[in-house]
Motif scaffolding. Sequence first.
Motif, mmCIF file in Angstrom:
data_model
loop_
_atom_site.group_PDB
_atom_site.id
_atom_site.type_symbol
_atom_site.label_atom_id
_atom_site.label_comp_id
_atom_site.label_asym_id
_atom_site.label_seq_id
_atom_site.Cartn_x
_atom_site.Cartn_y
_atom_site.Cartn_z
ATOM 1 N N VAL A 67 1.953 -3.134 21.631
ATOM 2 C CA VAL A 67 3.385 -3.318 21.920
ATOM 3 C C VAL A 67 3.639 -3.074 23.407
ATOM 4 N N VAL A 98 11.025 1.289 21.089
ATOM 5 C CA VAL A 98 9.590 1.605 21.075
ATOM 6 C C VAL A 98 9.385 3.094 21.352
ATOM 7 N N SER A 124 0.920 0.822 19.252
ATOM 8 C CA SER A 124 1.548 1.263 20.486
ATOM 9 C C SER A 124 0.932 0.576 21.704
#
Lengths: 295, 223
Positions: free
Chosen positions: A46, A167, A43
Motif C-alpha cells: 500500500v 492507511v 502495508s
Amino acid sequence: MTVVAYAFEEAWVSLKRSGRSALVSIGTIAIAFLTLGGFLLVSVNVQRALDRWLEAAEMSVYLLDTASDDQRMAIETFLQTQPGVAAVEYVSKERALERFRADFPELRDVTEGVGENPFPSALEVRLRTENAGDAAADGLERDVAGRPGVGDVRYDRKWLARLVGLVRTARFAAGLVAAILMLGAAFTVAAVVRLSLYARRDELEIMQLVGAPFSYIRGPAIVEGLLLGGTGAAVALIAIAILYSTLAGSVAPNLAGLTGTAPVRFLGPLELAIILFGGVGVGAAAGTVASRAVR
Amino acid sequence: MIETQSVAKTYGRGMYALRDLNLKIDKGEFAFLTGPSGSGKSTLLRLLLLEEHPSEGQVIVGGRNLSDLTRDEIQAYRRTVGFVFQDFKLIATKTVFENVSFVLRVLGQPVEQQRRRTYQVLKWVGLQHRLNALPEELSGGEQQRVAIARALVNEPHIVLADEPTGNLDPDLSLEIMNLFRDINAGGTTVLVATHDRELIKWVGRRVIQLEYGRHEGTPEAAP
C-alpha cells in the motif's frame, strides 16, 4: 559440555515431552506472526502504491488568458522557490489543446467545433512526495491562487490525504492487533515453559541443591521459549509465502492494473528479519519470564 | 568447619524450630545430630544447605557467614556440600549412571570426566553392576547408595544426611553407615541427622542432641 549445548539439548527433550501443548504454543505464535506478516505485506505494498500516486499528484495552476508574460514568470519563479515543489512546467494553450486531442481522439470534433482554443495555459507543479497531501500543499495552493494572473488552482490531493490518514489508522489498528496477539502468544509460550519446568521439578530441585549455575538451571527454559517462538514465526513465514504465491498469480495483477501501480512484491529482508527475530525474541522473553519461577 | 552462633529459626507466628543454637563441628569430624521429631534436626540441615536462612544468629561454614553469600555464591558453596535425603530424591526417569553423572553434567564438566568419575564413585558404593537400572528397579539400600554416590561425585568437603536410613531395615542401615564412615575416613566432614539410637551406638561418634531446637550437650560420647 557447554551451557548452550546443554540448554539446547534439554530444551529439545522438553519440547518432545510437551507434545501437544508445544504445538498449540507454536500455533498461537504462528497466528500472531501471520497477522503481523500479512499486515507488513499489505502495508509495504500500500505504501508503494501511495508513493506512486503521490509522485504522480500534480498541482495545476491555470492562468487567465489576460495574464501577461511577466505575471506568468513571476508565478513560475514563486513556485520554483517553494521548498515543497519538485518541478514546474509551463503548458501553453496550444499544447493543452494538442494534449487533449492526443488523449481523447474521439472528442477531436468537439474541440474543432468550438473554434477558439478553450483551454487555458497552465503551470503544472510536481510536489515533493513527502510534502504532497499535507498542510504545506494547502498553504501553497492558497498562496498561488491569490497571485495576479491566476485563474484557478486544482490539486487532487484531498482523497490522497484521506487515504494516507486511513492507511495510518489501519496500520495502527493492525499493529495493535498484532501486539495483542503476540502478547497472548507470549503468555501461551510462558505457560508451556512453566509446564515443562513443573515436569522437571525433581531435576531442578537437585540442580539447585548440588549448586548448578543458574545458567544451567534456567537456560533450557529460555531456549525452549526461543525454539517455540522461532518455530512459530517460521511457520507464519511459510504460510505468508504460500498465501503470497497464490494471490500474486491471480488477484495481484488485476489489482495492479486497476490501481496503476507496480505489481505486488513479497516481504523484503528487513520485514522477514522482523518476523523471524520477533518470534525468537518473543519466545525467549516468555521463556525468561517463565524461568524466573526457579529461584 | 561448621559453626552456629546463637542461631534461631522461627516459623509462622514466632514458633521456634531452633533457639539459641551454638555448636561447632571441626573439619574432618563425623557427628550425629539427634533428637525427637520436631527438635530441629532437619531445620539445621536446611540452614547448612542454605535452603533457608536463620531468623537470628549466624551460620558459619569454612570461615564464611552463609547469610552474606550472594545468589551465585550460594550455588558455588553448595558445590562443596553433598546431601543425602531420607527419600533418596532420585530422578525416576534416569538410570543409576545418569542420576549420578547428572550432577557433573549440570556443573559443566567434560563428558569423559563425567563418565570416569561417575563409574569410579558407583564402583565405590558397590553398584557398578547396576549402572543402567532405573531407581524403581533397585532395593531401598541400593537407592540410598545411588544417592550417596550422587552426593560424593563432586568430591564435597562436607556431607550432610537427613535420616538416611529412615526407610531402610537394620542391616541395610549398617551398610549405609559404613559408607559414611568410609567417606569420613577420606577426610570429609560428615553430619548425619538420625533418631536411631542403636545406629548411633553402633557407629560410636560424637552426638549432638537437640531438644525443642536447643543443643542439649553430648549424651553419648564416642567409645
